[in-house]
Scaffold this motif. Structure first.
Motif, PDB file in Angstrom:
ATOM      1  N   LEU A  87       1.542  10.818   0.713  1.00  0.00           N
ATOM      2  CA  LEU A  87       1.991   9.467   0.363  1.00  0.00           C
ATOM      3  C   LEU A  87       1.189   8.429   1.126  1.00  0.00           C
ATOM      4  O   LEU A  87       0.686   7.453   0.547  1.00  0.00           O
ATOM      5  CB  LEU A  87       3.482   9.336   0.663  1.00  0.00           C
ATOM      6  CG  LEU A  87       4.050   7.934   0.542  1.00  0.00           C
ATOM      7  CD1 LEU A  87       3.907   7.440  -0.881  1.00  0.00           C
ATOM      8  CD2 LEU A  87       5.502   7.899   0.951  1.00  0.00           C
ATOM      9  N   SER A  88       1.024   8.649   2.434  1.00  0.00           N
ATOM     10  CA  SER A  88       0.312   7.624   3.197  1.00  0.00           C
ATOM     11  C   SER A  88      -1.157   7.563   2.779  1.00  0.00           C
ATOM     12  O   SER A  88      -1.745   6.492   2.729  1.00  0.00           O
ATOM     13  CB  SER A  88       0.458   7.859   4.694  1.00  0.00           C
ATOM     14  OG  SER A  88      -0.119   9.064   5.049  1.00  0.00           O
ATOM     15  N   ILE A  89      -1.729   8.730   2.435  1.00  0.00           N
ATOM     16  CA  ILE A  89      -3.124   8.680   1.982  1.00  0.00           C
ATOM     17  C   ILE A  89      -3.218   7.924   0.663  1.00  0.00           C
ATOM     18  O   ILE A  89      -4.136   7.141   0.438  1.00  0.00           O
ATOM     19  CB  ILE A  89      -3.695  10.103   1.825  1.00  0.00           C
ATOM     20  CG1 ILE A  89      -3.664  10.834   3.149  1.00  0.00           C
ATOM     21  CG2 ILE A  89      -5.115  10.043   1.328  1.00  0.00           C
ATOM     22  CD1 ILE A  89      -4.033  12.272   3.027  1.00  0.00           C
ATOM     23  N   SER A  90      -2.235   8.133  -0.224  1.00  0.00           N
ATOM     24  CA  SER A  90      -2.350   7.464  -1.525  1.00  0.00           C
ATOM     25  C   SER A  90      -2.171   5.965  -1.378  1.00  0.00           C
ATOM     26  O   SER A  90      -2.767   5.187  -2.125  1.00  0.00           O
ATOM     27  CB  SER A  90      -1.349   8.050  -2.504  1.00  0.00           C
ATOM     28  OG  SER A  90      -0.063   7.626  -2.178  1.00  0.00           O
ATOM     29  N   LEU A  91      -1.380   5.544  -0.374  1.00  0.00           N
ATOM     30  CA  LEU A  91      -1.305   4.099  -0.108  1.00  0.00           C
ATOM     31  C   LEU A  91      -2.685   3.566   0.249  1.00  0.00           C
ATOM     32  O   LEU A  91      -3.093   2.488  -0.167  1.00  0.00           O
ATOM     33  CB  LEU A  91      -0.345   3.818   1.058  1.00  0.00           C
ATOM     34  CG  LEU A  91       1.138   3.893   0.759  1.00  0.00           C
ATOM     35  CD1 LEU A  91       1.920   3.640   2.027  1.00  0.00           C
ATOM     36  CD2 LEU A  91       1.494   2.865  -0.280  1.00  0.00           C
ATOM     37  N   PHE A  92      -3.394   4.366   1.041  1.00  0.00           N
ATOM     38  CA  PHE A  92      -4.748   3.981   1.430  1.00  0.00           C
ATOM     39  C   PHE A  92      -5.641   3.906   0.209  1.00  0.00           C
ATOM     40  O   PHE A  92      -6.463   2.999   0.066  1.00  0.00           O
ATOM     41  CB  PHE A  92      -5.272   5.023   2.409  1.00  0.00           C
ATOM     42  CG  PHE A  92      -6.608   4.725   3.000  1.00  0.00           C
ATOM     43  CD1 PHE A  92      -6.717   3.951   4.133  1.00  0.00           C
ATOM     44  CD2 PHE A  92      -7.757   5.218   2.423  1.00  0.00           C
ATOM     45  CE1 PHE A  92      -7.942   3.681   4.687  1.00  0.00           C
ATOM     46  CE2 PHE A  92      -8.985   4.949   2.961  1.00  0.00           C
ATOM     47  CZ  PHE A  92      -9.081   4.181   4.097  1.00  0.00           C
ATOM     48  N   SER A  93      -5.436   4.841  -0.719  1.00  0.00           N
ATOM     49  CA  SER A  93      -6.339   4.933  -1.863  1.00  0.00           C
ATOM     50  C   SER A  93      -6.168   3.785  -2.845  1.00  0.00           C
ATOM     51  O   SER A  93      -7.065   3.530  -3.640  1.00  0.00           O
ATOM     52  CB  SER A  93      -6.117   6.238  -2.600  1.00  0.00           C
ATOM     53  OG  SER A  93      -6.309   7.305  -1.728  1.00  0.00           O
ATOM     54  N   ILE A  94      -5.014   3.123  -2.822  1.00  0.00           N
ATOM     55  CA  ILE A  94      -4.803   2.046  -3.805  1.00  0.00           C
ATOM     56  C   ILE A  94      -5.952   1.064  -3.762  1.00  0.00           C
ATOM     57  O   ILE A  94      -6.562   0.735  -4.781  1.00  0.00           O
ATOM     58  CB  ILE A  94      -3.483   1.302  -3.519  1.00  0.00           C
ATOM     59  CG1 ILE A  94      -2.306   2.232  -3.713  1.00  0.00           C
ATOM     60  CG2 ILE A  94      -3.347   0.098  -4.419  1.00  0.00           C
ATOM     61  CD1 ILE A  94      -0.990   1.621  -3.345  1.00  0.00           C
ATOM     62  N   VAL A  95      -6.270   0.611  -2.573  1.00  0.00           N
ATOM     63  CA  VAL A  95      -7.347  -0.366  -2.466  1.00  0.00           C
ATOM     64  C   VAL A  95      -8.700   0.325  -2.499  1.00  0.00           C
ATOM     65  O   VAL A  95      -9.640  -0.134  -3.119  1.00  0.00           O
ATOM     66  CB  VAL A  95      -7.215  -1.182  -1.162  1.00  0.00           C
ATOM     67  CG1 VAL A  95      -8.255  -2.267  -1.140  1.00  0.00           C
ATOM     68  CG2 VAL A  95      -5.841  -1.744  -1.053  1.00  0.00           C
TER      69      VAL A  95
END
Ligand code: SF4
Lengths: 630, 296, 185
Positions: A87-95
């Protein structure tokens, strides 16, 4: 519930394929939402030990093949942490992925991968485990190499090793199935134990097959080369997933299957050779782990590519965890599991901060970077805390698990294993500092003068990870208490631990006190600092240059950054010794395969008749083999 | 709480004051070896006060932070070490593994601070120091493992208690090879000759210290002083029986320190990769031999 | 306007106490420009044992308190000396060795050697002689220590106050010789 959530996630992945490229971020927001709900779902399953689900695939005769999922303390802990970290990695991936070219396939496969990830951890029998294991291998292939030539070459190692490992595992599973007629893990372990007593070469062969499967995935010796290739060439945010999460499957499998088996053997077996009160086999595997960590450490010291360095560091850490797990004491297993979780956290942090650096600078070679800490303080802090944890320095989470590993090694009387781990741990400090210096400290090259900190959305996961590292460091019980329930479910003795204090046979550590002592000493230093005369900041090139004015000298900041060949004299120490290059070995292996392949192809396609011959021959061989075995 | 804080301050100040005193006496001692007089034994105090009274520069906040962290790391380690009969915390009386790892904070902090100064000489020095660390850790860790096995505990305090009862009970007598290995490792830890390639003054302009001025250098001095106190203290606790009396404890430390100083007074400097090789050969072999003898 | 009297900028109060420590721990950076450098080793080592006064050599300007100009100073070196001096941290002092930095000595008519160091840098103490013997050097050091204790050795403040004046002088001499030392400019 579990199955429906998987279907839901897969459906989302499919739907997301229709999102246009300009709206990439919507896709990633969607993924984050799915991952958040999955995390929440897994969180709610805490304590529902034994809850199981089954989904029949097909039945052949009277035999049912079905997907079985079960929640156990072990599977819960792993799936919860890995999903949370995804989850935290995908938050990073948004941008990060907003303007990425090949992003669509990355995202699509990645979400499938997250599903496989949970499924591997929750699977209740060997068949389910294998199915999702294989699916994970295939899917991750597409994420690592979304159509980039360089990463395609790199991923070959990974893919072939993984496939070979998976098939070895398959062989092991079916051998066992032929004996026990079930895929259930516990009964298979019991069956294998019985086999050890009756026909130990065969049992060792089966175990070896499993070991191959697990060790290729976790990159232990001699399969230690693929992470350096694959982790460094994968998309930057995916590297953290690969390194933080995916490499742990092998160790998870070992804890699930091998450790109970060896514990059985060490408790009840009369026939198996023992050394130091554990089965010899297990002792050898522990040594494999230790040697892996040392080798990986030396290779990391040599690498100049920051992602490659971090990948080697991952291999090293896997080595510690493997050593700790295979010495089979409950302290060791707990320390190993704890270290796996901790490593997942700090390595995700390290790779995310490197991804942030690359996002801003598009550089990977460390000697071209430098001084970024002055421009990207949050990224720097994330990396700093990450390496403090990775080097096992108090008061962050890494030291707690390393402390446990040492305690288990020392109380189990493995002096030389402990020395190896110490050696690689000090080496880890060496190369991690090198990365810290070359990327974040030293002189800032003038081309990066207007680099900015990454956008706030990318900082959020970094804050989360930093917080996690600190909290687990201060309250190791948050992870160790669940680990205790794992030990209980594995019928092992529980370790003595509270939220704040860890006990071992040799000593105990009160983690908040360790933290407070550090904080207090820092306050003491700060007061001294305030007592001294005030300091003034000067610019970076106002530096000791033996009296020469850098401007007249033509000295640029790039030239005054010492980063290339950082430990060169150290590397030269080993020049005299013959070197075995594993990568070359694999390369030559690859060439051989290619040659054989083209030979067969020529033979095969020269006339249709020969193809028929080969086909019949192989059928006959298979039949003869089956006849012999059964 | 207040009690703990007072104990904390006592440990911190003792270590600094004794460390500086040792440094001063060491300078005097080495001067006598070289047949001159050198300054008074309190010279190091004067130096530190002077350094803190000077103006100073730093290049960025990381340098400030790193130098403080380096000093804090060593002080924090001293908190865990038994100083004679005195322990700051009653339940963690010198957990040796925590101590070894805590020491690394000090190195990391200092390394980070000076690397942020952006001077290549500093970083070369750090690279050398870290490589050297890889060398001396191995024999040192082997001796630690030996003592942990022998005492069945990783607490320094327990080791001290097990050595009570006179001179012959000391681990230095019981495990002479390991003691020798630890002494050589100590030489490396303190960065004294022949293992001082990282601070070579005329080659790399005193290495890590190159950009430290005023109070930053003062922190470096204090850190070195505390480090002398810490590392001799660890060896005294491990091998020389600690002590129930502060003064005897300090005297043992001083004797140990003067020994290293004497050795450093007569040796030239090793190339640091040769030093690492040396550490992996002689002292490691000594420690391993002792360990094998013990296990058998 | 050139400020010549040191009375207005003398150290007072707390600084006077700190000066006691400063004078007892003078760390020097010897800029070995001229013949004088050769007199320093005997001063430092056993025979004259400068360490008695808490003095010692240091590696970089950041760490040092005392800059020794040991002899004649060519214009080329002057630039480096000034750069080094400005990198030193206050309080800092300069000692000039021998006759050359005072009035040019035997190089009084050289095209490439400066005649009076005091024009370009605040010299706290000059030790005359060609070359001064170690006894003279030690004598000089003790004089400097006395001056520091009294708070009178404040050359660095003078430099700060008259920065423009010193800079102008330095520019002058550097420009005058830039024709000869072209590759430097
Ligand atoms: S004063 Fe004499 S000894 Fe000194 S530099 Fe000038 S010529 Fe040389």
């Amino acid at each position: 519930m579990i199955l429906y959530s998987f279907l839901f996630a897969l459906l989302t992945a499919l739907l997301s394929l229709f999102i246009r490229r300009e709206y990439n971020y919507i896709r990633w927001i969607l993924y984050s939402a799915v991952l958040a709900s999955l995390t929440f779902l897994i969180y709610t399953m805490n304590g529902l030990w034994g809850y199981s689900e089954s989904f029949k695939l097909l039945s052949v005769g009277s035999v049912d093949f079905s997907l079985n999922f079960k929640v156990t303390p072990l599977s819960w802990l792993f799936s919860f942490f890995t999903t949370g970290l995804s989850l935290s990695i995908s938050l990073f991936s948004i941008v990060k992925n907003r303007h990425e070219e090949s992003e669509r396939s990355i995202g699509f496969f990645w979400l499938i991968l997250s599903v496989c990830n949970i499924a591997i951890f929750l699977s209740a029998d060997l068949l389910t485990l294998f199915i999702f294991w294989e699916a994970m291998t295939f899917v991750s292939f597409f994420v690592i190499s979304p159509g980039w030539t360089k990463s395609f070459k790199a991923v070959n190692y990974y893919f072939i090793l993984s496939i070979l490992g998976a098939f070895a595992m398959l062989v092991g599973i079916f051998f066992l199935y032929s004996k026990s007629a079930t895929f259930n893990i516990e009964s298979n372990i019991a069956q294998l134990f019985v086999l050890y007593e009756l026909n130990s070469p065969q049992a060792i062969f089966i175990t070896l097959m499993f070991v191959l499967g697990f060790f290729t995935k976790s990159a232990l010796m001699p399969f230690h080369i693929w992470p350096a290739e694959a982790h460094s060439e994968a998309p930057d945010d995916f590297s953290s997933y690969l390194s933080g999460i995916m490499i742990k499957y092998g160790l998870y499998g070992s804890i699930l299957f091998l450790v109970p088996l060896f514990v059985f053997i060490s408790k009840f077996s009369q026939t198996q050779p023992m050394s130091n009160h554990i089965p010899l086999f297990s002792h050898i595997l522990a040594w494999v782990g230790a040697i892996t960590s040392v080798v990986a450490t030396f290779l990391a010291v040599k690498s100049n590519d920051m992602k490659r360095l971090a990948a080697w560091s991952t291999v090293g850490n896997i080595g510690y965890a493997a050593t700790s797990i295979f010495i089979l004491s409950s302290m060791g297993v707990a320390g190993g599991i704890f270290h796996i979780i901790n490593h997942a956290i700090f390595k995700t942090a390290i790779f995310l901060s490197l991804a942030a650096v690359k996002y801003r600078t598009h550089e990977r070679e460390m000697h071209r970077l430098g001084g970024l800490a002055y421009k990207m303080p949050v990224t720097f802090l994330t990396f700093l805390l990450g390496i403090i944890a990775a080097a096992g320095i108090p008061p962050l989470n890494g030291y707690a698990s390393k402390w446990m590993i040492y305690q288990s090694l020392l109380s189990g009387r493995f002096p030389f294993l402990a020395t190896m781990i110490f050696l690689s741990s000090t080496g880890a400090f060496m190369y991690l500092f090198r990365a810290l210096h070359s990327v974040f400290l030293g002189q800032l090259p003038s081309k990066f003068d207007d680099v900015k900190e990454v956008p706030f959305l990318m900082q959020i996961p970094m804050y989360i990870l930093m917080l996690l590292m600190v909290i687990i460091g201060i309250f190791p019980g948050t992870v160790l208490l669940p680990v205790n329930s794992i030990l209980k479910s594995m019928n092992m003795e529980e370790i003595k631990v509270t939220y704040t204090t860890m006990y071992s046979m040799l000593s105990s550590v009160d983690a908040p006190i360790v933290f407070l002592v550090f904080a207090g000493s820092f306050a003491f230093a700060f007061i001294l600092y305030l007592i001294g005369k005030p300091r003034r900041h000067v610019e970076l090139l106002d530096n000791y240059t033996a009296g020469q004015d850098p401007k007249e000298f033509g000295l640029t900041r790039e030239m005054y950054h010492f980063a290339l060949k950082f430990y060169e004299p150290f590397e030269h120490m080993f020049d005299k010794y013959p070197r075995t290059n594993t990568k070359e070995f694999y390369d030559s292996f690859e060439r051989k395969i290619n040659e054989t392949g083209s030979f067969i192809k020529k033979f095969y396609s020269s006339s249709p008749r020969s193809a028929v011959y080969i086909f019949t021959l192989s059928i006959v061989l298979i039949i003869i083999y089956g006849w012999l075995v059964w | 709480m207040v009690n703990i804080m007072l104990r904390f301050l006592f440990a911190a100040f003792t270590s600094i004051i004794m460390g500086l005193l040792f440094m001063g006496i060491g300078r005097k001692f080495i001067a006598r070896i070289r047949r001159h007089y050198a300054g008074p034994f309190y010279q190091s105090f004067i130096d530190v006060i002077k350094l803190f009274s000077k103006k100073s520069i730093s290049h960025n906040w990381i340098m400030d932070f790193g130098v403080m962290m380096g000093f804090a790391g060593i002080i924090a380690t001293i908190i865990f070490m038994p100083i004679g009969p005195f322990n700051v915390f009653s339940q963690m009386q010198g957990n040796i593994i925590i101590i070894i790892y805590f020491m690394t904070i000090g190195y990391l902090g200092m390394a980070m601070g000076v690397a942020a100064s952006g001077n290549p000489n500093a970083t070369i020095g750090i690279a050398r120091a870290l490589t050297l660390m890889l060398g001396y850790e191995i024999p040192f860790v082997l001796t630690v493992i030996l003592l942990v096995f022998a005492n069945n505990s990783s607490l320094l305090q327990v080791m001290v208690v097990n050595q009570q009862g006179g001179f012959m009970e000391w681990n230095a007598i019981r495990y002479p090879f390991a003691f020798l290995a630890a002494l050589i490792a100590l030489q490396g830890m303190l960065g004294e000759q022949p293992f001082d390639a990282m601070i070579a003054p005329s080659e790399i302009a005193s290495g890590p210290m190159v950009e430290l001025s005023g109070k930053f250098l003062g922190f470096g001095f204090l850190q070195h002083a505390a480090q002398i106190f810490l590392e001799t203290g660890i060896i005294v606790n491990m091998f020389l029986g600690g002590s129930q009396n502060f003064f005897i404890f300090f005297a043992k430390q001083l004797a140990l320190y003067l020994l290293t100083v004497a050795v450093s007074g007569i040796f030239p400097r090793y190339r640091f990769e040769d030093a690492v090789k040396f550490f992996w050969m002689a002292p490691t072999a000594l420690a391993a031999i002792q360990l094998i003898i013990f296990i058998i | 306007m050139l400020l010549t009297s040191t009375n207005e900028i003398k150290d007072n109060g707390m600084e006077r106490i700190l000066n006691f420590f400063r004078k007892k721990s003078l760390w020097m950076l010897h800029y070995c420009t001229g013949c004088g450098a050769v007199e320093l080793p005997p001063t430092m080592t056993s025979r004259w044992d400068m360490e008695r006064f808490g003095m010692g050599p240091m590696a970089t300007p950041r760490q040092a308190d005392l800059l020794l100009i040991t002899g004649y100073l060519s214009v080329k070196s002057l630039k480096r000396v000034i750069y080094t001096y400005e990198q030193m941290q206050e309080p800092k002092w300069v000692i000039a060795f021998g006759s050359c930095p005072i009035n040019g000595g035997i190089y009084y008519d050289s095209y490439s050697v400066i005649n009076r160091l005091a024009l370009y840098m605040p010299v706290d103490l000059s030790i005359e002689g060609c070359m001064p013997r170690p006894e003279a050097i030690i004598d000089g050091f003790t004089k400097l220590m006395k001056a520091i204790e009294k708070g009178e050795a404040v050359g660095y403040k003078k430099y700060r106050e008259n920065y423009e004046w010193y800079k102008a002088n330095q520019r002058n001499v550097l420009e005058r010789t830039s024709a000869v030392l072209k590759e430097e400019a």
